[in-house]
Design a protein around this motif. Structure first.
Motif, PDB file in Angstrom:
ATOM      1  N   MET A 237     -90.460   4.981  79.634  1.00  0.00           N
ATOM      2  CA  MET A 237     -90.873   5.879  78.596  1.00  0.00           C
ATOM      3  C   MET A 237     -90.215   7.241  78.805  1.00  0.00           C
ATOM      4  SD  MET A 237     -92.914   4.009  76.841  1.00  0.00           S
ATOM      5  CE  MET A 237     -93.036   2.314  77.296  1.00  0.00           C
TER       6      MET A 237
ATOM      7  N   PHE B 180     -95.714  11.292  75.644  1.00  0.00           N
ATOM      8  CA  PHE B 180     -96.294  10.241  74.813  1.00  0.00           C
ATOM      9  C   PHE B 180     -96.866   9.147  75.695  1.00  0.00           C
ATOM     10  CE2 PHE B 180     -95.700   6.103  72.717  1.00  0.00           C
ATOM     11  CZ  PHE B 180     -96.565   6.273  71.640  1.00  0.00           C
ATOM     12  N   SER B 181     -98.128   8.839  75.508  1.00  0.00           N
ATOM     13  CA  SER B 181     -98.762   7.733  76.225  1.00  0.00           C
ATOM     14  C   SER B 181     -98.968   6.597  75.242  1.00  0.00           C
ATOM     15  CB  SER B 181    -100.109   8.156  76.794  1.00  0.00           C
ATOM     16  OG  SER B 181     -99.938   9.161  77.753  1.00  0.00           O
ATOM     17  N   PRO B 182     -98.444   5.441  75.554  1.00  0.00           N
ATOM     18  CA  PRO B 182     -98.612   4.328  74.615  1.00  0.00           C
ATOM     19  C   PRO B 182    -100.076   3.905  74.530  1.00  0.00           C
ATOM     20  CG  PRO B 182     -97.666   3.541  76.667  1.00  0.00           C
ATOM     21  CD  PRO B 182     -97.735   5.037  76.763  1.00  0.00           C
ATOM     22  N   ALA B 183    -100.449   3.484  73.349  1.00  0.00           N
ATOM     23  CA  ALA B 183    -101.791   2.948  73.152  1.00  0.00           C
ATOM     24  C   ALA B 183    -101.878   1.616  73.874  1.00  0.00           C
ATOM     25  CB  ALA B 183    -102.048   2.760  71.662  1.00  0.00           C
TER      26      ALA B 183
ATOM     27  N   PRO C 127    -102.426  -2.338  74.380  1.00  0.00           N
ATOM     28  CA  PRO C 127    -102.103  -3.428  73.451  1.00  0.00           C
ATOM     29  C   PRO C 127    -103.361  -3.918  72.752  1.00  0.00           C
ATOM     30  CG  PRO C 127    -102.060  -4.219  75.708  1.00  0.00           C
ATOM     31  CD  PRO C 127    -102.245  -2.733  75.780  1.00  0.00           C
TER      32      PRO C 127
ATOM     33  N   THR D 296     -95.872  -6.090  66.444  1.00  0.00           N
ATOM     34  CA  THR D 296     -95.519  -4.695  66.185  1.00  0.00           C
ATOM     35  C   THR D 296     -95.564  -3.891  67.481  1.00  0.00           C
ATOM     36  OG1 THR D 296     -96.399  -4.859  63.948  1.00  0.00           O
ATOM     37  CG2 THR D 296     -96.101  -2.633  64.840  1.00  0.00           C
ATOM     38  N   TYR D 297     -96.586  -4.112  68.282  1.00  0.00           N
ATOM     39  CA  TYR D 297     -96.731  -3.408  69.560  1.00  0.00           C
ATOM     40  C   TYR D 297     -95.539  -3.702  70.462  1.00  0.00           C
ATOM     41  CZ  TYR D 297     -98.780  -1.913  74.001  1.00  0.00           C
ATOM     42  OH  TYR D 297     -99.010  -1.300  75.205  1.00  0.00           O
TER      43      TYR D 297
ATOM     44  N   ALA E 231     -92.369  -2.053  69.213  1.00  0.00           N
ATOM     45  CA  ALA E 231     -92.382  -0.608  69.398  1.00  0.00           C
ATOM     46  C   ALA E 231     -91.875  -0.222  70.788  1.00  0.00           C
ATOM     47  CB  ALA E 231     -93.792  -0.058  69.183  1.00  0.00           C
ATOM     48  N   PHE E 232     -92.097  -1.059  71.758  1.00  0.00           N
ATOM     49  CA  PHE E 232     -91.668  -0.766  73.127  1.00  0.00           C
ATOM     50  C   PHE E 232     -90.493  -1.628  73.553  1.00  0.00           C
ATOM     51  CE2 PHE E 232     -96.151   0.411  72.904  1.00  0.00           C
ATOM     52  CZ  PHE E 232     -96.033   1.758  73.184  1.00  0.00           C
TER      53      PHE E 232
END
Length: 99
Positions: free
Chosen positions: A1, A6-9, A11, A28-29, A32-33
């Protein structure tokens, strides 16, 4: 990252209901990464591994028990095939000597 803070939500969690909704959210998750490509690589590895086991099973089932004992330590179908080929057909060098 990145270091943007930014901290990912976390899953999406599948609770056993609404699989089709979870699957869309999870895809989608992963996209996104850029994890989708990693999951594809994992799937490909699993498929390749399954093919090796299927091939080994076919080879093992198609030989007698006496011959099976000669290849049972082989960990890949290629090794088993090569061992059978060398023992029963011989190497190119040994075939030339026989002629």
């Amino acid at each position: 990252m990145s270091s943007s803070g930014f901290s990912p939500a976390p899953p999406p969690v599948f609770n056993g209901e609404g699989y089709h909704i979870w699957a869309v959210k999870m895809k989608t998750y992963l996209q996104a990464f850029d994890f989708q490509s990693h999951t594809a690589q994992i799937r490909q590895h699993s498929d390749d591994r399954a093919k090796r086991f299927k091939a080994m099973s076919c080879i093992q089932r198609s030989v007698s028990d006496v011959i099976f004992t000669r290849i049972m330590a082989c960990e890949s179908p290629k090794k088993a095939w090569d061992m059978l080929k060398e023992e029963f057909q011989g190497t190119e060098r040994s075939r030339q000597k026989q002629l």
